[in-house]
Design a protein around this motif. Structure first.
Motif, short mmCIF file in Angstrom:
data_model
loop_
_atom_site.label_atom_id
_atom_site.label_comp_id
_atom_site.label_asym_id
_atom_site.label_seq_id
_atom_site.Cartn_x
_atom_site.Cartn_y
_atom_site.Cartn_z
N ALA A 40 0.82 -1.21 0.00
CA ALA A 40 0.00 0.00 0.00
C ALA A 40 0.86 1.26 0.00
O ALA A 40 1.86 1.34 0.70
CB ALA A 40 -0.92 0.01 1.22
N ASP A 44 -3.82 4.81 0.25
CA ASP A 44 -4.50 3.76 -0.52
C ASP A 44 -5.68 3.16 0.23
O ASP A 44 -6.75 2.95 -0.34
CB ASP A 44 -3.53 2.61 -0.82
CG ASP A 44 -2.65 2.89 -2.03
OD1 ASP A 44 -2.82 3.99 -2.63
OD2 ASP A 44 -1.80 2.04 -2.36
N VAL A 45 -5.47 2.81 1.49
CA VAL A 45 -6.51 2.13 2.25
C VAL A 45 -7.68 3.07 2.49
O VAL A 45 -8.85 2.74 2.24
CB VAL A 45 -5.96 1.61 3.60
CG1 VAL A 45 -7.07 1.03 4.46
CG2 VAL A 45 -4.86 0.57 3.35
N ARG A 46 -7.34 4.25 2.93
CA ARG A 46 -8.37 5.23 3.25
C ARG A 46 -9.25 5.54 2.05
O ARG A 46 -10.46 5.71 2.18
CB ARG A 46 -7.69 6.49 3.76
CG ARG A 46 -8.71 7.52 4.07
CD ARG A 46 -8.22 8.69 4.84
NE ARG A 46 -9.40 9.48 5.08
CZ ARG A 46 -9.64 10.21 6.15
NH1 ARG A 46 -8.76 10.29 7.07
NH2 ARG A 46 -10.77 10.87 6.27
N LEU A 49 -12.44 3.58 1.52
CA LEU A 49 -13.47 3.53 2.57
C LEU A 49 -14.29 4.81 2.55
O LEU A 49 -13.77 5.88 2.23
CB LEU A 49 -12.79 3.35 3.93
CG LEU A 49 -12.09 2.00 4.13
CD1 LEU A 49 -11.12 2.05 5.30
CD2 LEU A 49 -13.12 0.88 4.34
N VAL A 63 -18.88 -5.99 6.83
CA VAL A 63 -17.64 -5.61 7.51
C VAL A 63 -16.56 -6.66 7.24
O VAL A 63 -15.41 -6.34 6.93
CB VAL A 63 -17.89 -5.44 9.02
CG1 VAL A 63 -16.61 -5.04 9.73
CG2 VAL A 63 -19.00 -4.42 9.28
N LEU A 64 -16.94 -7.94 7.35
CA LEU A 64 -15.95 -9.01 7.10
C LEU A 64 -15.47 -8.97 5.65
O LEU A 64 -14.30 -9.25 5.37
CB LEU A 64 -16.56 -10.38 7.44
CG LEU A 64 -16.72 -10.68 8.94
CD1 LEU A 64 -17.37 -12.06 9.13
CD2 LEU A 64 -15.40 -10.61 9.69
N ASP A 66 -15.19 -6.25 3.77
CA ASP A 66 -14.22 -5.14 3.66
C ASP A 66 -12.89 -5.50 4.33
O ASP A 66 -11.83 -5.02 3.92
CB ASP A 66 -14.79 -3.87 4.30
CG ASP A 66 -15.86 -3.24 3.42
OD1 ASP A 66 -16.02 -3.68 2.27
OD2 ASP A 66 -16.53 -2.31 3.90
N LEU A 67 -12.98 -6.30 5.38
CA LEU A 67 -11.76 -6.74 6.04
C LEU A 67 -10.88 -7.50 5.04
O LEU A 67 -9.68 -7.25 4.93
CB LEU A 67 -12.15 -7.65 7.21
CG LEU A 67 -11.10 -8.00 8.24
CD1 LEU A 67 -10.60 -6.76 8.97
CD2 LEU A 67 -11.69 -8.98 9.27
N ILE A 70 -10.21 -4.82 1.74
CA ILE A 70 -9.57 -3.51 1.91
C ILE A 70 -8.51 -3.52 3.01
O ILE A 70 -7.41 -3.00 2.81
CB ILE A 70 -10.65 -2.42 2.21
CG1 ILE A 70 -11.65 -2.36 1.04
CG2 ILE A 70 -10.00 -1.06 2.45
CD1 ILE A 70 -12.86 -1.49 1.31
N ILE A 71 -8.84 -4.12 4.15
CA ILE A 71 -7.91 -4.03 5.28
C ILE A 71 -6.71 -4.98 5.10
O ILE A 71 -5.55 -4.55 5.20
CB ILE A 71 -8.63 -4.31 6.62
CG1 ILE A 71 -9.82 -3.35 6.80
CG2 ILE A 71 -7.65 -4.20 7.78
CD1 ILE A 71 -9.48 -1.89 6.83
N GLY A 74 -3.78 -4.12 3.12
CA GLY A 74 -3.04 -2.97 3.65
C GLY A 74 -2.24 -3.29 4.90
O GLY A 74 -1.66 -2.40 5.52
N LEU A 75 -2.22 -4.55 5.29
CA LEU A 75 -1.50 -4.94 6.50
C LEU A 75 -0.13 -5.52 6.20
O LEU A 75 0.06 -6.19 5.18
CB LEU A 75 -2.29 -5.99 7.29
CG LEU A 75 -3.65 -5.56 7.86
CD1 LEU A 75 -4.34 -6.75 8.52
CD2 LEU A 75 -3.47 -4.42 8.86
#
Lengths: 476, 476
Positions: A40, A44-46, A49, A63-64, A66-67, A70-71, A74-75
């Protein structure tokens, strides 16, 4: 979302709880195959959303999703077996479930009276930890000392410094403030949190003497005593010294016994920071690293680094709890209660800076019961052996050179051709997505750090890392 | 325990994760029927547990059994709908599952580079929170300010004080230490954490001026300005004031606008502590409580109190992030990275005292998405309405008298016959196991506190509490 109450009902919690557990189990299975470092770019992550909170509640499935989408991309995956950077932050199933229980029951542990089991389990588990590591008896709750869970070694260093400050001033600094005469000591290799603590506590970083180290990057006791004497002669008040077991840069071990004897002679509070390396003491063969610890006033290490417990969990011990409590205790009317006034209980609020505290003992208790002494020793030995094997490969290689001793699970090394080559090897490794290592500087030279401590790291991961490093060197 | 690796395997995690989720769902269903306050005497819990850690790992089932048999009877149940003491610590399914995910992935959020999504989600969610509460634009990340998650309002007050200290000394105190000339201000009703912060930061509690309050227990701005002027005239340096929106004793609201104007005139950093009451601002009709907040330098409130998020989660906002970062930033070599040096990212390590930090934004994000603005407003309105109804019952009763205004969800009242009678009513309630209330002192009178804010509290629970209180009064 339950349409009538907006709350997640117990049945919905069962359903989504199971889904979340399954999601995590799958993550554990698949994390090895993910790029260790996120690709990322800033923002990028923001950008993916929505910029405003939703007006109406959304289904948990969204939510799961998007996890996943998207999330996770980015980890940087600290639980990857190919993560060798910084110090580890390993976790485990039983610890994570302990955290879930703590979050669900959400009791407050600020006072014994606020939820007695939260306090008593913490005292018990801290005594277990003292036994696990073979710590001096003086750190157990049955003595004048005792242990408490802090969020981090940074906070432990600060609480120790505050206690030292107050002990040295007859508990006057708390009321009258600092006056510029108190001085503190640590090696040039000490963690940055000590300088931060000296600033926070009002001593000022100009009053922190950074003592030079020997060729193994361990504090030189002779220079420590010189510095203390010079300050005493100048009318200053030496109050606090930090010795490190396993420095952040190179896992150097300061000579505790000599430092402890000096601190005793000069009435200086000795705090020992073993944030990462402390876990090694679960194995009797590594306990020599703590030789002299009986001379320390306080000690901390982080199960959230190398002992299979998710962040945050720092175990902080004091040899005498009175200065700590006297320094940090404030009792407003709305917290008064019979149990506290009886003196028969511990109120951990007085052992830390924040008032509130969660039930962190639960995860530590569950982790220890799951592994047992035997399981913890098994993994610590395994990690140290893997790091030692890696160090052997470096030693036998013509391109690389070890940059520091390897007492435990951290290997520091450089390319013989200098910083530019070392940097390119690091970029090759980290750019590949197949492993992550970090760096430091030692004796003004760029040094790569390979720390073996993630729960799932096996020999094949260490071997693959070495191949990747060799590949990087070959391409120079 | 997997016999070969000692780790809990993903399949075992699925199994025990489901069991743990089911255990918590059952706890949610049954907590209403448990005695709210534990009957444990000091040492009871500990005496039931082995004094040494197990040599060999134990099955997770044994841990869950001990949780039921030993731990739960020793807990005071903060999630009981009959818990009315202190301030609430409500939680929710989505928040607890967010905490589980955070514990399982266990990424470190100290630097943007250490796991970009952890930082970017936090920045985004803090902007969401600013919108939820209708906070001044200056607290959003697109401005000079921004928000960060701290562990507690205590830590937020300390970080604000340190920033104030440094701004007032031209960033010299960090290096040269405190010199006894800095002064701080708050009302006599301010939370004890402010006095603790003034001690920790080296100002000394003698330099904290506790300003008297009006008959509604709100800070008197005229006395504040007098105190600041007197210190200025004496050559001291006023640097920090705290205004409270919803004091811990009685939910009193300090007049922010007048205080803010005074602070601006005198160059004093204004920190606003709305730890519990801040959540009310999700409803536009309660936003008047924050009138004048645009004059504040910093603000905090705790979603872990009244906004369905398990401890710890304090939202801390600053109007200008530069003093905060400049005060708390230290950059050792082993944390240097391109992203930080580019200036394009936030490194939250520089917004707090500890270095390490967990992925707390996840639970806040999941909670907000689950409830939506609408769900949060629904529950806040409901809690306030229930407290107002309770206040009406007190007002209409011949035995009791309200002890303070009831702006939101906290009712303070006493028995007209005096402290002994009030104490006996409290003992009757808390000794019954059917509800829990706490106390304070206002105008030197013992006062009972009933705070409505637990997730599952309904009208019938509030009614049952009132019946219990009437029963206690009748038995006098």
């Amino acid at each position: 979302m339950s349409s009538t109450s907006h709350h997640m009902t117990p049945d919905e919690f069962r359903r989504w709880g199971h889904e979340t557990v399954d999601w995590l189990a799958r993550y554990m299975e698949e994390v090895e195959g993910l790029p260790v470092v996120s690709a990322a770019a800033p923002g990028d992550v923001r950008a993916k959303l929505p910029s405003a909170p939703p007006e109406r509640g959304e289904p948990f499935s969204a939510v799961l999703r998007d996890l996943d989408e998207i999330i996770v991309p980015g980890l940087t995956h600290w639980q990857s077996p190919n993560f060798f950077g910084y110090f580890p932050a390993n976790t485990s199933g039983p610890a994570a479930l302990g955290e879930l229980l703590s979050a669900g029951m959400n009791v407050q542990g600020m006072l014994w009276a606020a939820s007695p089991a939260a306090t008593e389990l913490e005292t018990l588990v801290m005594d277990w930890v003292a036994q696990l590591l073979g710590l001096p008896d003086g750190f157990r709750s049955g003595s004048a000392g005792g242990g408490v869970i802090q969020d981090s070694a940074s906070s432990a260093a600060l609480c120790a410094l505050l206690s030292a400050r107050e002990r040295a001033t007859g508990y006057a600094a708390n009321h009258r403030g600092c006056d510029g005469t108190l001085t503190a000591y640590a090696s040039t290799q000490v963690h940055s949190s000590v300088e931060k603590a000296v600033r926070v506590a009002g001593l000022g970083s100009d009053q922190l003497r950074l003592i030079d180290v020997d060729y193994e990057y361990a504090l030189r006791p002779d220079l420590l005593e010189q510095a203390i004497r010079a300050d005493e002669d100048a009318g200053l008040r030496p109050c606090y010294a930090v010795a490190t077991v396993g420095t952040t840069s190179s896992n150097a071990v300061d000579p505790l016994r000599e430092i402890g004897e000096i601190c005793r002679r000069h009435g200086v509070w000795l705090h020992v920071d073993a944030a990462q390396a402390g876990t090694a003491a679960v194995c009797p063969e590594f306990r020599h690293l703590h030789d002299g610890l009986g001379l320390a006033d306080s000690f901390c290490f982080d199960p959230h680094k190398w002992m299979f417990t998710n962040f945050d969990c720092d175990c902080f011990f004091v040899a005498d709890r009175e200065p700590l409590i006297r320094t940090l205790s404030i009792l407003p009317e709305y917290l008064r209660n019979q149990a506290s006034e009886s003196g028969a209980v511990i109120d951990y609020r007085d052992w830390q800076i924040p008032l509130g505290r969660r039930f962190r003992a639960l995860k530590l208790w569950m982790m220890i019961r799951h592994y047992g002494v035997e399981g913890l020793q098994f993994h610590v030995r395994r990690h140290v052996a893997l790091a030692q094997r890696f160090a052997d490969w470096v030693r036998d290689d013509l391109d690389f050179v070890l940059a520091a001793p390897v007492p435990l699970n951290l290997v520091c090394f450089s390319h013989r051709a200098g910083d530019a080559a070392t940097q390119r090897v690091m970029d090759h490794v980290n750019g590949s997505g197949r492993a992550f290592i970090s760096h430091t500087r030692l004796s003004d030279r760029l040094v790569l750090r390979v720390c073996v401590g993630q729960s799932q790291t096996e020999e094949r991961h260490v071997k693959a890392l070495w191949d990747l490093i060799r590949e990087g060197a070959a391409s120079l």
